[in-house]
Design an enzyme around this catalytic site. Sequence first.
Site, PDB file in Angstrom:
ATOM      1  N   LYS A   1       0.842  -1.113   0.150  1.00 52.39           N
ATOM      2  CA  LYS A   1      -0.050  -0.055   0.042  1.00 52.39           C
ATOM      3  C   LYS A   1       0.815   1.280  -0.006  1.00 52.39           C
ATOM      4  O   LYS A   1       0.670   2.055  -0.788  1.00 52.39           O
ATOM      5  CB  LYS A   1      -1.219  -0.109   1.333  1.00 52.39           C
ATOM      6  CG  LYS A   1      -1.766  -1.035   1.343  1.00 52.39           C
ATOM      7  CD  LYS A   1      -2.759  -1.229   2.598  1.00 52.39           C
ATOM      8  CE  LYS A   1      -2.009  -1.327   3.826  1.00 52.39           C
ATOM      9  NZ  LYS A   1      -1.279  -2.294   4.303  1.00 52.39           N
TER      10      LYS A   1
ATOM     11  N   ARG B   1     -10.077   0.694   8.277  1.00 54.75           N
ATOM     12  CA  ARG B   1      -9.688  -0.551   8.598  1.00 54.75           C
ATOM     13  C   ARG B   1     -10.739  -1.184   9.411  1.00 54.75           C
ATOM     14  O   ARG B   1     -10.615  -2.518   9.831  1.00 54.75           O
ATOM     15  CB  ARG B   1      -8.317  -0.280   9.460  1.00 54.75           C
ATOM     16  CG  ARG B   1      -7.075  -0.643   8.739  1.00 54.75           C
ATOM     17  CD  ARG B   1      -6.204  -0.360   9.988  1.00 54.75           C
ATOM     18  NE  ARG B   1      -4.822  -1.125   9.618  1.00 54.75           N
ATOM     19  CZ  ARG B   1      -3.782  -0.567   9.168  1.00 54.75           C
ATOM     20  NH1 ARG B   1      -3.643   0.465   8.563  1.00 54.75           N
ATOM     21  NH2 ARG B   1      -2.573  -1.372   9.068  1.00 54.75           N
TER      22      ARG B   1
ATOM     23  N   ARG C   1      11.976  -4.814   4.992  1.00 55.21           N
ATOM     24  CA  ARG C   1      11.663  -3.511   4.953  1.00 55.21           C
ATOM     25  C   ARG C   1      12.543  -2.516   5.543  1.00 55.21           C
ATOM     26  O   ARG C   1      12.635  -2.564   6.824  1.00 55.21           O
ATOM     27  CB  ARG C   1      10.160  -3.103   5.123  1.00 55.21           C
ATOM     28  CG  ARG C   1       9.913  -1.602   4.828  1.00 55.21           C
ATOM     29  CD  ARG C   1       8.262  -1.253   5.129  1.00 55.21           C
ATOM     30  NE  ARG C   1       7.763  -1.816   6.157  1.00 55.21           N
ATOM     31  CZ  ARG C   1       6.348  -1.779   6.525  1.00 55.21           C
ATOM     32  NH1 ARG C   1       5.525  -1.491   5.678  1.00 55.21           N
ATOM     33  NH2 ARG C   1       5.908  -2.376   7.466  1.00 55.21           N
TER      34      ARG C   1
ATOM     35  N   ARG D   1      14.329   1.351  10.265  1.00 59.43           N
ATOM     36  CA  ARG D   1      13.387   0.060  10.181  1.00 59.43           C
ATOM     37  C   ARG D   1      12.164   0.278  11.252  1.00 59.43           C
ATOM     38  O   ARG D   1      12.537   1.188  12.382  1.00 59.43           O
ATOM     39  CB  ARG D   1      14.111  -1.271  10.552  1.00 59.43           C
ATOM     40  CG  ARG D   1      14.989  -1.687   9.355  1.00 59.43           C
ATOM     41  CD  ARG D   1      15.604  -2.963   9.505  1.00 59.43           C
ATOM     42  NE  ARG D   1      16.666  -2.788   8.644  1.00 59.43           N
ATOM     43  CZ  ARG D   1      16.632  -3.638   7.480  1.00 59.43           C
ATOM     44  NH1 ARG D   1      15.654  -4.319   7.026  1.00 59.43           N
ATOM     45  NH2 ARG D   1      17.725  -3.776   6.525  1.00 59.43           N
TER      46      ARG D   1
ATOM     47  N   ARG E   1      -0.738  -8.182  13.301  1.00 59.06           N
ATOM     48  CA  ARG E   1      -1.335  -7.405  12.399  1.00 59.06           C
ATOM     49  C   ARG E   1      -2.129  -8.215  11.192  1.00 59.06           C
ATOM     50  O   ARG E   1      -3.108  -7.613  10.795  1.00 59.06           O
ATOM     51  CB  ARG E   1      -0.211  -6.769  11.943  1.00 59.06           C
ATOM     52  CG  ARG E   1       0.479  -5.414  12.531  1.00 59.06           C
ATOM     53  CD  ARG E   1       1.636  -4.929  12.402  1.00 59.06           C
ATOM     54  NE  ARG E   1       1.927  -4.416  11.080  1.00 59.06           N
ATOM     55  CZ  ARG E   1       3.268  -4.317  10.464  1.00 59.06           C
ATOM     56  NH1 ARG E   1       4.352  -4.473  11.356  1.00 59.06           N
ATOM     57  NH2 ARG E   1       3.119  -3.511   9.475  1.00 59.06           N
TER      58      ARG E   1
HETATM   59  P1  AP5 Z   1       4.796  -1.527   1.966  1.00 61.33           P
HETATM   60  O1  AP5 Z   1       4.670  -0.989   0.747  1.00 61.33           O
HETATM   61  O2  AP5 Z   1       5.668  -0.812   3.063  1.00 61.33           O
HETATM   62  O3  AP5 Z   1       3.677  -2.542   2.572  1.00 61.33           O
HETATM   63  P2  AP5 Z   1       2.116  -1.655   3.206  1.00 61.33           P
HETATM   64  O4  AP5 Z   1       1.138  -2.510   2.452  1.00 61.33           O
HETATM   65  O5  AP5 Z   1       2.329  -0.398   3.167  1.00 61.33           O
HETATM   66  O6  AP5 Z   1       2.495  -2.241   4.339  1.00 61.33           O
HETATM   67  P3  AP5 Z   1       2.576  -1.792   5.964  1.00 61.33           P
HETATM   68  O7  AP5 Z   1       3.106  -2.654   7.016  1.00 61.33           O
HETATM   69  O8  AP5 Z   1       3.092  -0.364   6.002  1.00 61.33           O
HETATM   70  O9  AP5 Z   1       1.082  -1.722   6.389  1.00 61.33           O
HETATM   71  P4  AP5 Z   1       0.423  -2.012   7.616  1.00 61.33           P
HETATM   72  O10 AP5 Z   1      -1.188  -1.601   7.182  1.00 61.33           O
HETATM   73  O11 AP5 Z   1       0.559  -2.904   8.773  1.00 61.33           O
HETATM   74  O12 AP5 Z   1       0.923  -0.450   8.506  1.00 61.33           O
HETATM   75  P5  AP5 Z   1       0.392   0.940   8.970  1.00 61.33           P
HETATM   76  O13 AP5 Z   1       1.423   1.706   9.076  1.00 61.33           O
HETATM   77  O14 AP5 Z   1      -0.578   1.324   8.133  1.00 61.33           O
HETATM   78  O15 AP5 Z   1       5.764  -2.960   1.445  1.00 61.33           O
HETATM   79  C1  AP5 Z   1       6.487  -3.710   2.423  1.00 61.33           C
HETATM   80  C2  AP5 Z   1       7.710  -4.177   1.797  1.00 61.33           C
HETATM   81  O16 AP5 Z   1       7.705  -4.946   0.835  1.00 61.33           O
HETATM   82  C3  AP5 Z   1       8.696  -2.948   1.304  1.00 61.33           C
HETATM   83  O17 AP5 Z   1       9.915  -3.160   1.822  1.00 61.33           O
HETATM   84  C4  AP5 Z   1       8.474  -3.055  -0.172  1.00 61.33           C
HETATM   85  O18 AP5 Z   1       9.799  -2.440  -0.831  1.00 61.33           O
HETATM   86  C5  AP5 Z   1       8.160  -4.494  -0.419  1.00 61.33           C
HETATM   87  N1  AP5 Z   1       7.165  -4.737  -1.393  1.00 61.33           N
HETATM   88  C6  AP5 Z   1       6.220  -3.966  -1.677  1.00 61.33           C
HETATM   89  N2  AP5 Z   1       5.249  -4.306  -2.950  1.00 61.33           N
HETATM   90  C7  AP5 Z   1       6.093  -5.519  -3.215  1.00 61.33           C
HETATM   91  C8  AP5 Z   1       6.183  -6.272  -4.333  1.00 61.33           C
HETATM   92  N3  AP5 Z   1       5.079  -6.312  -5.386  1.00 61.33           N
HETATM   93  N4  AP5 Z   1       6.879  -7.409  -4.471  1.00 61.33           N
HETATM   94  C9  AP5 Z   1       8.115  -7.643  -3.709  1.00 61.33           C
HETATM   95  N5  AP5 Z   1       8.169  -6.572  -2.561  1.00 61.33           N
HETATM   96  C10 AP5 Z   1       7.377  -5.580  -2.498  1.00 61.33           C
HETATM   97  O19 AP5 Z   1      -0.022   0.664  10.471  1.00 61.33           O
HETATM   98  C11 AP5 Z   1       0.751   0.363  11.516  1.00 61.33           C
HETATM   99  C12 AP5 Z   1      -0.132   0.290  12.724  1.00 61.33           C
HETATM  100  O20 AP5 Z   1      -0.802   1.578  12.792  1.00 61.33           O
HETATM  101  C13 AP5 Z   1      -1.114  -0.649  12.692  1.00 61.33           C
HETATM  102  O21 AP5 Z   1      -0.792  -2.102  12.997  1.00 61.33           O
HETATM  103  C14 AP5 Z   1      -2.333  -0.231  13.518  1.00 61.33           C
HETATM  104  O22 AP5 Z   1      -2.017  -0.250  14.884  1.00 61.33           O
HETATM  105  C15 AP5 Z   1      -2.140   1.310  13.380  1.00 61.33           C
HETATM  106  N6  AP5 Z   1      -2.958   1.781  12.395  1.00 61.33           N
HETATM  107  C16 AP5 Z   1      -2.888   2.278  11.126  1.00 61.33           C
HETATM  108  N7  AP5 Z   1      -4.009   2.513  10.734  1.00 61.33           N
HETATM  109  C17 AP5 Z   1      -4.884   2.376  11.447  1.00 61.33           C
HETATM  110  C18 AP5 Z   1      -6.484   2.633  11.317  1.00 61.33           C
HETATM  111  N8  AP5 Z   1      -6.924   2.988  10.108  1.00 61.33           N
HETATM  112  N9  AP5 Z   1      -7.054   2.012  12.302  1.00 61.33           N
HETATM  113  C19 AP5 Z   1      -6.632   1.668  13.309  1.00 61.33           C
HETATM  114  N10 AP5 Z   1      -5.052   1.372  13.502  1.00 61.33           N
HETATM  115  C20 AP5 Z   1      -4.304   1.836  12.649  1.00 61.33           C
END
Ligand code: AP5
Length: 228
Positions: free
Chosen positions: A23, A98, A137, A170, A182
């Site tokens: 994402k 979410r 990552r 990281r 997660r």
């Molecule tokens: P990346 O693009 O970073 O993946 P992502 O989908 O953004 O994953 P996240 O871990 O950031 O999502 P998340 O939803 O857990 O975290 P968030 O910050 O929203 O890609 C990952 C890796 O893979 C990278 O190294 C990239 O280079 C590689 N990659 C990407 N695409 C690839 C491909 N096609 N092939 C190979 N490699 C690839 O949330 C964190 C925390 O915040 C949550 O756990 C929760 O506690 C809280 N939170 C955030 N939003 C909310 C909400 N709306 N409600 C409640 N709690 C929330």
Amino acid sequence: MDGSITTQTTVNLVLLGPPGAGKGTQARKLQDRFGLVQLSTGDLLRAAVAAGTEAGKAAKAVMERGDLVSDDIVIAILRDRLADPDCAGGVIFDGFPRTTVQAEALDALMAETGRAITAAISLEVDDAAMVTRISGRFTCAGCGEGYHDSFKTPVVDGTCDSCGGTAFKRRADDNAETVGQRLRAYHAQTAPLIDFYAATGVLTTIDAMQDIDRVETDLTAIVAKALA
Ligand code: AP5
């Protein structure tokens, strides 16, 4: 792919998908290409934690466990950011909504300003591959550009492709134990939104197990069509 597209109309996109689906990676590309604003609630919450705000204090332990932060806190943070003038030109919602409560709140917030969700795009992946993606990552400490130990390394080792910075970081929650929680939270609380958006006719799915460039090509086609 390079270049940007000037738009007359605008789009507001929701990117759905489990942790590691890509994402953030793809939202940054769409932001650059189409002049949209990436709005990541994960980034907003991490900024609140770093700033030591009341919301950040409440969110810190929840995020470290891999659970979802309460709807009230997340919706309040999102509401403030969405009111900023730059969001009027179109937004990519990355990690929000979410829960069904958040999705309904988003519809209401958008409607207040005559906006609506144009497309919800579900990035379909295999859970098993997500632990590898997340544990490899890292991001540029300066501009936030994302990298991976195996799948996307800087062109010049140790130097960010985007800003030339040399410091990388990281995330504290990027460990195998927290990723498992997660993923469970995603399937229990967020995956039902696929049906939510299917019911409103705006859902598209993409095979996000393809390499990063192919996913970008598929997403670009969807956004370009929405803007046509
Ligand atoms: P990346 O693009 O970073 O993946 P992502 O989908 O953004 O994953 P996240 O871990 O950031 O999502 P998340 O939803 O857990 O975290 P968030 O910050 O929203 O890609 C990952 C890796 O893979 C990278 O190294 C990239 O280079 C590689 N990659 C990407 N695409 C690839 C491909 N096609 N092939 C190979 N490699 C690839 O949330 C964190 C925390 O915040 C949550 O756990 C929760 O506690 C809280 N939170 C955030 N939003 C909310 C909400 N709306 N409600 C409640 N709690 C929330």
